[in-house]
Motif scaffolding. Structure first.
Motif, PDB file in Angstrom:
ATOM      1  N   ALA A 109       0.810  -1.213   0.000  1.00 46.75           N
ATOM      2  CA  ALA A 109       0.000   0.000   0.000  1.00 46.75           C
ATOM      3  C   ALA A 109       0.846   1.268   0.000  1.00 46.75           C
ATOM      4  O   ALA A 109       0.404   2.320  -0.447  1.00 46.75           O
ATOM      5  CB  ALA A 109      -0.933   0.003   1.212  1.00 46.75           C
ATOM      6  N   VAL A 110       2.083   1.174   0.483  1.00 49.02           N
ATOM      7  CA  VAL A 110       2.957   2.345   0.601  1.00 49.02           C
ATOM      8  C   VAL A 110       3.779   2.561  -0.665  1.00 49.02           C
ATOM      9  O   VAL A 110       4.214   3.674  -0.957  1.00 49.02           O
ATOM     10  CB  VAL A 110       3.881   2.189   1.825  1.00 49.02           C
ATOM     11  CG1 VAL A 110       4.825   3.380   1.973  1.00 49.02           C
ATOM     12  CG2 VAL A 110       3.059   2.009   3.083  1.00 49.02           C
ATOM     13  N   LYS A 111       4.000   1.503  -1.441  1.00 49.95           N
ATOM     14  CA  LYS A 111       4.898   1.572  -2.591  1.00 49.95           C
ATOM     15  C   LYS A 111       4.536   2.666  -3.601  1.00 49.95           C
ATOM     16  O   LYS A 111       5.434   3.371  -4.084  1.00 49.95           O
ATOM     17  CB  LYS A 111       4.976   0.217  -3.278  1.00 49.95           C
ATOM     18  CG  LYS A 111       5.810  -0.802  -2.512  1.00 49.95           C
ATOM     19  CD  LYS A 111       5.935  -2.104  -3.286  1.00 49.95           C
ATOM     20  CE  LYS A 111       6.833  -3.094  -2.541  1.00 49.95           C
ATOM     21  NZ  LYS A 111       6.964  -4.366  -3.278  1.00 49.95           N
ATOM     22  N   PRO A 112       3.255   2.848  -3.973  1.00 48.95           N
ATOM     23  CA  PRO A 112       2.946   3.912  -4.942  1.00 48.95           C
ATOM     24  C   PRO A 112       3.350   5.296  -4.462  1.00 48.95           C
ATOM     25  O   PRO A 112       3.789   6.141  -5.256  1.00 48.95           O
ATOM     26  CB  PRO A 112       1.423   3.799  -5.124  1.00 48.95           C
ATOM     27  CG  PRO A 112       1.112   2.388  -4.764  1.00 48.95           C
ATOM     28  CD  PRO A 112       2.060   2.037  -3.661  1.00 48.95           C
ATOM     29  N   LEU A 113       3.205   5.550  -3.176  1.00 46.47           N
ATOM     30  CA  LEU A 113       3.600   6.853  -2.622  1.00 46.47           C
ATOM     31  C   LEU A 113       5.122   6.968  -2.547  1.00 46.47           C
ATOM     32  O   LEU A 113       5.688   8.011  -2.867  1.00 46.47           O
ATOM     33  CB  LEU A 113       2.983   7.037  -1.229  1.00 46.47           C
ATOM     34  CG  LEU A 113       1.454   7.038  -1.164  1.00 46.47           C
ATOM     35  CD1 LEU A 113       0.984   7.123   0.284  1.00 46.47           C
ATOM     36  CD2 LEU A 113       0.884   8.198  -1.975  1.00 46.47           C
TER      37      LEU A 113
END
Length: 245
Positions: A109-113
């Motif tokens: 969930a954090v990877k795109p940011l």
């Protein structure tokens, strides 16, 4: 008598204090983040509006590509050609991402940011750390400090350029290329890197009078495969000479 065996050698894992990681990360973030002022000035001098200038820093956030884009536009280049040059410069971040994805192992969930912060500086700080925890800390602090400061100084630079009027009259149109060279020079450590940079400069400057603005930058990208090809030929010739002996 039972045979005595030497005790196993226990290797202590290298650790680094969090304070040292934060200090290094903030140092990089502040030093490079201040260059956003030069981008703001250069972008405004190229004719971009305040909103367009700030949007580039907020959404693109890769200094070399931003400078390449506004530099080509300032020289009268076609917007699509300028965008293509900026895109090719930005593709290096994709390769950084492949390495950092394994190193940081962030939640999905954090990877795109986090991908938005994958740039030269965050990669360098992360790879310099001895373990995953400090790498994550270095990446986060560097990315946050640089993103906030870069966008703030971009805004200040654009506002300052609008206030002083013609940036060329003050010599501020050279700020962008000067900052770009200052960021690039420390990275040229090997003979291959220096040869590639030198050939790229020759191609860019040599073709500048005969090609449309922005196109020489794209042609200069051929310097890398040309140098690698030449090195391969030299290595093959050297092997043949050694075999002949």
């Amino acid at each position: 008598m039972a045979e005595q065996t030497a005790p196993p050698v226990i290797r202590e894992q290298q650790t680094k204090p969090d304070s040292a990681v934060v200090r290094d990360a903030l140092g990089v973030g502040v030093a490079v983040g201040l260059s956003g002022f030069a981008f703001g000035v250069t972008s405004a001098g190229a004719g971009l509006t305040l909103l367009q200038t700030c949007a580039l820093s907020l959404l693109v956030f890769t200094g070399a590509s931003q400078f390449a884009l506004v530099g080509a536009l300032a020289a009268g280049g076609n917007p699509f050609t300028a965008a293509a040059g900026a895109f090719f410069l930005g593709t290096r971040n994709a390769f950084y991402g492949l390495r950092l994805s394994q190193l940081l192992a962030l939640p999905r969930a954090v990877k795109p940011l986090a991908a938005h912060w994958v740039i030269d500086e965050t990669t360098a700080v992360s790879l310099a750390q001895p373990d995953r925890r400090t790498a994550r800390l270095g990446f986060t602090v560097t990315g946050l400090a640089l993103y906030v400061l870069w966008n703030l100084t971009t805004l200040l630079g654009a506002l300052g350029a609008e206030a002083i009027g013609d940036t060329a009259a003050w010599g501020l149109d050279a700020a962008g290329p000067a900052v770009f060279l200052a960021l690039l020079a420390p990275m040229l450590r090997t003979t291959t890197e220096r040869a590639t940079a030198g050939l790229a400069v020759l191609l860019g400057l040599g073709l500048l009078p005969v090609l449309p603005a922005g196109v020489p930058v794209l042609v200069a990208a051929l310097a890398a495969p040309a140098v690698l090809w030449a090195q391969g030929r030299r290595a093959a010739a050297r092997e043949k000479r050694e075999d002949a002996r």
